[in-house]
Design an enzyme around this catalytic site. Structure first.
Site, PDB file in Angstrom:
ATOM      1  N   SER A  20       0.178   7.263   1.340  1.00 49.05           N
ATOM      2  CA  SER A  20      -0.993   6.318   1.423  1.00 49.05           C
ATOM      3  C   SER A  20      -1.748   5.367   2.839  1.00 49.05           C
ATOM      4  O   SER A  20      -0.823   5.086   3.085  1.00 49.05           O
ATOM      5  CB  SER A  20      -1.004   5.656   0.175  1.00 49.05           C
ATOM      6  OG  SER A  20      -1.874   4.747  -0.074  1.00 49.05           O
ATOM      7  N   HIS A  45      -2.532  10.744   0.563  1.00 48.41           N
ATOM      8  CA  HIS A  45      -3.468   9.797  -0.669  1.00 48.41           C
ATOM      9  C   HIS A  45      -3.925   9.012   0.335  1.00 48.41           C
ATOM     10  O   HIS A  45      -3.905   7.788   1.110  1.00 48.41           O
ATOM     11  CB  HIS A  45      -2.091   9.244  -1.333  1.00 48.41           C
ATOM     12  CG  HIS A  45      -2.710   8.045  -2.552  1.00 48.41           C
ATOM     13  ND1 HIS A  45      -3.052   9.220  -3.618  1.00 48.41           N
ATOM     14  CD2 HIS A  45      -3.100   6.443  -2.579  1.00 48.41           C
ATOM     15  CE1 HIS A  45      -3.256   7.865  -4.297  1.00 48.41           C
ATOM     16  NE2 HIS A  45      -3.466   6.673  -3.976  1.00 48.41           N
ATOM     17  N   MET A  49     -11.274   1.155  -2.436  1.00 48.64           N
ATOM     18  CA  MET A  49     -11.941  -0.154  -3.102  1.00 48.64           C
ATOM     19  C   MET A  49     -13.167  -0.481  -2.443  1.00 48.64           C
ATOM     20  O   MET A  49     -13.243  -0.084  -1.502  1.00 48.64           O
ATOM     21  CB  MET A  49     -10.781  -0.301  -2.568  1.00 48.64           C
ATOM     22  CG  MET A  49      -9.134  -0.699  -3.032  1.00 48.64           C
ATOM     23  SD  MET A  49      -8.231  -1.441  -2.296  1.00 48.64           S
ATOM     24  CE  MET A  49      -7.021  -0.439  -2.607  1.00 48.64           C
ATOM     25  N   HIS A  78      -8.001   8.436  -4.498  1.00 43.75           N
ATOM     26  CA  HIS A  78      -7.763   7.757  -5.587  1.00 43.75           C
ATOM     27  C   HIS A  78      -9.428   7.097  -5.450  1.00 43.75           C
ATOM     28  O   HIS A  78      -9.010   5.644  -4.522  1.00 43.75           O
ATOM     29  CB  HIS A  78      -6.829   6.962  -5.377  1.00 43.75           C
ATOM     30  CG  HIS A  78      -6.574   5.733  -6.314  1.00 43.75           C
ATOM     31  ND1 HIS A  78      -5.186   4.727  -6.137  1.00 43.75           N
ATOM     32  CD2 HIS A  78      -6.942   5.532  -7.364  1.00 43.75           C
ATOM     33  CE1 HIS A  78      -5.206   3.872  -7.182  1.00 43.75           C
ATOM     34  NE2 HIS A  78      -5.984   4.638  -8.114  1.00 43.75           N
ATOM     35  N   MET A  80     -10.664   3.423  -6.788  1.00 41.57           N
ATOM     36  CA  MET A  80     -10.799   2.445  -7.751  1.00 41.57           C
ATOM     37  C   MET A  80     -12.066   1.852  -7.509  1.00 41.57           C
ATOM     38  O   MET A  80     -12.627   0.381  -6.595  1.00 41.57           O
ATOM     39  CB  MET A  80     -10.069   1.465  -6.883  1.00 41.57           C
ATOM     40  CG  MET A  80      -8.170   1.958  -7.060  1.00 41.57           C
ATOM     41  SD  MET A  80      -7.603   0.908  -5.887  1.00 41.57           S
ATOM     42  CE  MET A  80      -7.366   1.934  -4.656  1.00 41.57           C
ATOM     43  N   MET A 149      -0.238   3.852 -12.468  1.00 45.03           N
ATOM     44  CA  MET A 149      -0.056   3.204 -11.584  1.00 45.03           C
ATOM     45  C   MET A 149       0.699   1.663 -11.896  1.00 45.03           C
ATOM     46  O   MET A 149       0.967   1.566 -13.371  1.00 45.03           O
ATOM     47  CB  MET A 149      -1.539   1.809 -11.493  1.00 45.03           C
ATOM     48  CG  MET A 149      -2.891   2.732 -11.061  1.00 45.03           C
ATOM     49  SD  MET A 149      -2.350   3.548  -9.703  1.00 45.03           S
ATOM     50  CE  MET A 149      -1.783   1.880  -8.856  1.00 45.03           C
ATOM     51  N   PHE A 155      -4.181  -3.944  -3.993  1.00 47.16           N
ATOM     52  CA  PHE A 155      -3.082  -4.148  -2.221  1.00 47.16           C
ATOM     53  C   PHE A 155      -2.229  -3.075  -2.412  1.00 47.16           C
ATOM     54  O   PHE A 155      -1.775  -2.889  -2.876  1.00 47.16           O
ATOM     55  CB  PHE A 155      -3.157  -5.746  -2.585  1.00 47.16           C
ATOM     56  CG  PHE A 155      -3.835  -6.430  -2.777  1.00 47.16           C
ATOM     57  CD1 PHE A 155      -5.071  -6.039  -1.353  1.00 47.16           C
ATOM     58  CD2 PHE A 155      -4.505  -6.646  -3.843  1.00 47.16           C
ATOM     59  CE1 PHE A 155      -5.756  -7.605  -1.976  1.00 47.16           C
ATOM     60  CE2 PHE A 155      -6.000  -7.924  -3.740  1.00 47.16           C
ATOM     61  CZ  PHE A 155      -5.977  -7.512  -2.322  1.00 47.16           C
ATOM     62  N   ASP A 184       2.548   5.832  -8.555  1.00 41.14           N
ATOM     63  CA  ASP A 184       0.890   4.812  -7.336  1.00 41.14           C
ATOM     64  C   ASP A 184       1.374   3.398  -7.429  1.00 41.14           C
ATOM     65  O   ASP A 184       1.506   2.165  -8.127  1.00 41.14           O
ATOM     66  CB  ASP A 184       0.227   5.230  -7.299  1.00 41.14           C
ATOM     67  CG  ASP A 184      -0.905   4.394  -6.057  1.00 41.14           C
ATOM     68  OD1 ASP A 184      -0.150   3.783  -5.356  1.00 41.14           O
ATOM     69  OD2 ASP A 184      -1.912   4.909  -5.932  1.00 41.14           O
TER      70      ASP A 184
HETATM   71  C1  DX5 Z   1      -2.230   0.374  -4.123  1.00 39.23           C
HETATM   72  C2  DX5 Z   1      -2.674   1.535  -3.979  1.00 39.23           C
HETATM   73  C3  DX5 Z   1      -2.133   2.434  -3.279  1.00 39.23           C
HETATM   74  C4  DX5 Z   1      -0.783   1.814  -2.224  1.00 39.23           C
HETATM   75  C5  DX5 Z   1       0.504   1.814  -2.280  1.00 39.23           C
HETATM   76  O1  DX5 Z   1      -4.174  -0.021  -4.816  1.00 39.23           O
HETATM   77  O2  DX5 Z   1      -3.554   2.383  -4.678  1.00 39.23           O
HETATM   78  O3  DX5 Z   1      -2.018   3.426  -3.610  1.00 39.23           O
HETATM   79  O4  DX5 Z   1      -1.331   1.713  -1.658  1.00 39.23           O
HETATM   80  O5  DX5 Z   1       1.187   1.226  -1.620  1.00 39.23           O
HETATM   81  P1  DX5 Z   1       2.321   0.962  -1.636  1.00 39.23           P
HETATM   82  O6  DX5 Z   1       3.234   2.032  -1.535  1.00 39.23           O
HETATM   83  O7  DX5 Z   1       2.849  -0.059  -0.200  1.00 39.23           O
HETATM   84  O8  DX5 Z   1       2.735  -0.260  -2.938  1.00 39.23           O
HETATM   85 ZN    ZN Z   2      -3.597   4.607  -4.561  1.00 34.45          ZN
END
Ligand code: DX5
Ligand code: ZN
Length: 234
Positions: A20, A45, A49, A78, A80, A149, A155, A184
């Site tokens: 990611s 990924h 946001m 992804h 958001m 999720m 974050f 994720d």
């Molecule tokens: C969270 C994201 C994730 C994030 C995962 O909002 O959707 O993709 O980057 O990060 P880690 O692996 O640090 O939890």
């Molecule tokens: Zn994500």
């Protein structure tokens, strides 16, 4: 490559670890992507946001376009966003190969999932930890993937929430093979095994990948840990 071909290739390559980029060094993004590719990553990924659906901002269309210019890896985008409908076409044009939208943002997602498909991308639904599998169940036929999720999104670097495991199991029960199941949030060398055992195919890893000194070694450790449980199960 069309969406069906991409999906078949991804299924053939599971377990897949998707670094990611949220956890990458943005000042050296091309280098980070190169290092992830050289480490053996087969998909990336990208977390988009809007500061509204989630209480944080990340990056948007110009960054997806820039990433597209420096890699041929499939881009798993992804969204958001409170209003993904307004943007899916532009993310596809920017280079997204897989696009996931949140069921909490789009409670009636059929039209949008079909639109993503029409645009030539793989379409996916994402669900937050408090959202039950029943919320996405009626729409699975229009999904190529489901992203579970394992943290509240917004974050990187949060702790894995085990509620994701029962949802992965339930989804795998509902759909034995066709869907690509992704997980994720808080996925690392400890939590990835249980996710694999629960049925995940694609493991999104931010912090636990980009914090490594040696990306290839970390990717191998993650993949082995995901595969170990899978092999035992078989
Ligand atoms: C969270 C994201 C994730 C994030 C995962 O909002 O959707 O993709 O980057 O990060 P880690 O692996 O640090 O939890
Ligand atoms: Zn994500």
């Amino acid at each position: 490559m069309d969406a069906d071909e991409l999906l078949a290739n991804l299924h053939a390559a599971v377990p897949l670890v998707g670094p990611s980029l949220l956890a990458a060094d943005f000042a050296n993004l091309e280098l980070e992507i190169r290092r992830a590719e050289e480490a053996g990553a087969q998909i990336l990924h990208l977390d988009i946001m809007d500061g509204h659906f989630v209480p944080n901002l990340s990056f948007g269309l110009p960054v997806v376009e820039a990433v597209r210019r420096v890699t041929r890896l499939p881009l798993d985008v992804h969204l958001m966003l409170t209003e993904p409908t307004r943007y899916v076409r532009r993310f596809r044009e920017a280079g997204a190969d897989l696009i996931t939208i949140h069921i909490e943002a789009v409670p009636e997602p059929t039209a949008l999932l079909r639109e993503i498909r029409r645009l030539g991308a793989c379409a996916g639904l994402t669900l937050n930890p408090p959202t039950p599998v029943e919320a996405v169940e009626p729409y699975l036929e229009d999904c190529d993937l489901v992203l579970v999720m394992s943290v509240m999104p917004g974050f990187g670097g949060q702790s894995f929430e085990p509620v994701a495991l029962e949802k992965l199991r339930r989804l795998r029960q509902l759909d034995a093979r066709r869907l690509l199941l992704s997980v994720d949030g808080g996925v690392d060398t400890e939590t990835i095994g249980p996710c694999g055992e629960a049925g995940a195919d694609l493991f999104v890893v931010g912090t636990a990948f980009f914090s490594a000194d040696d990306y290839a070694a970390r990717l191998a450790d993650l993949t082995d840990a995901a595969r170990a449980v899978r092999d035992v199960e078989i």
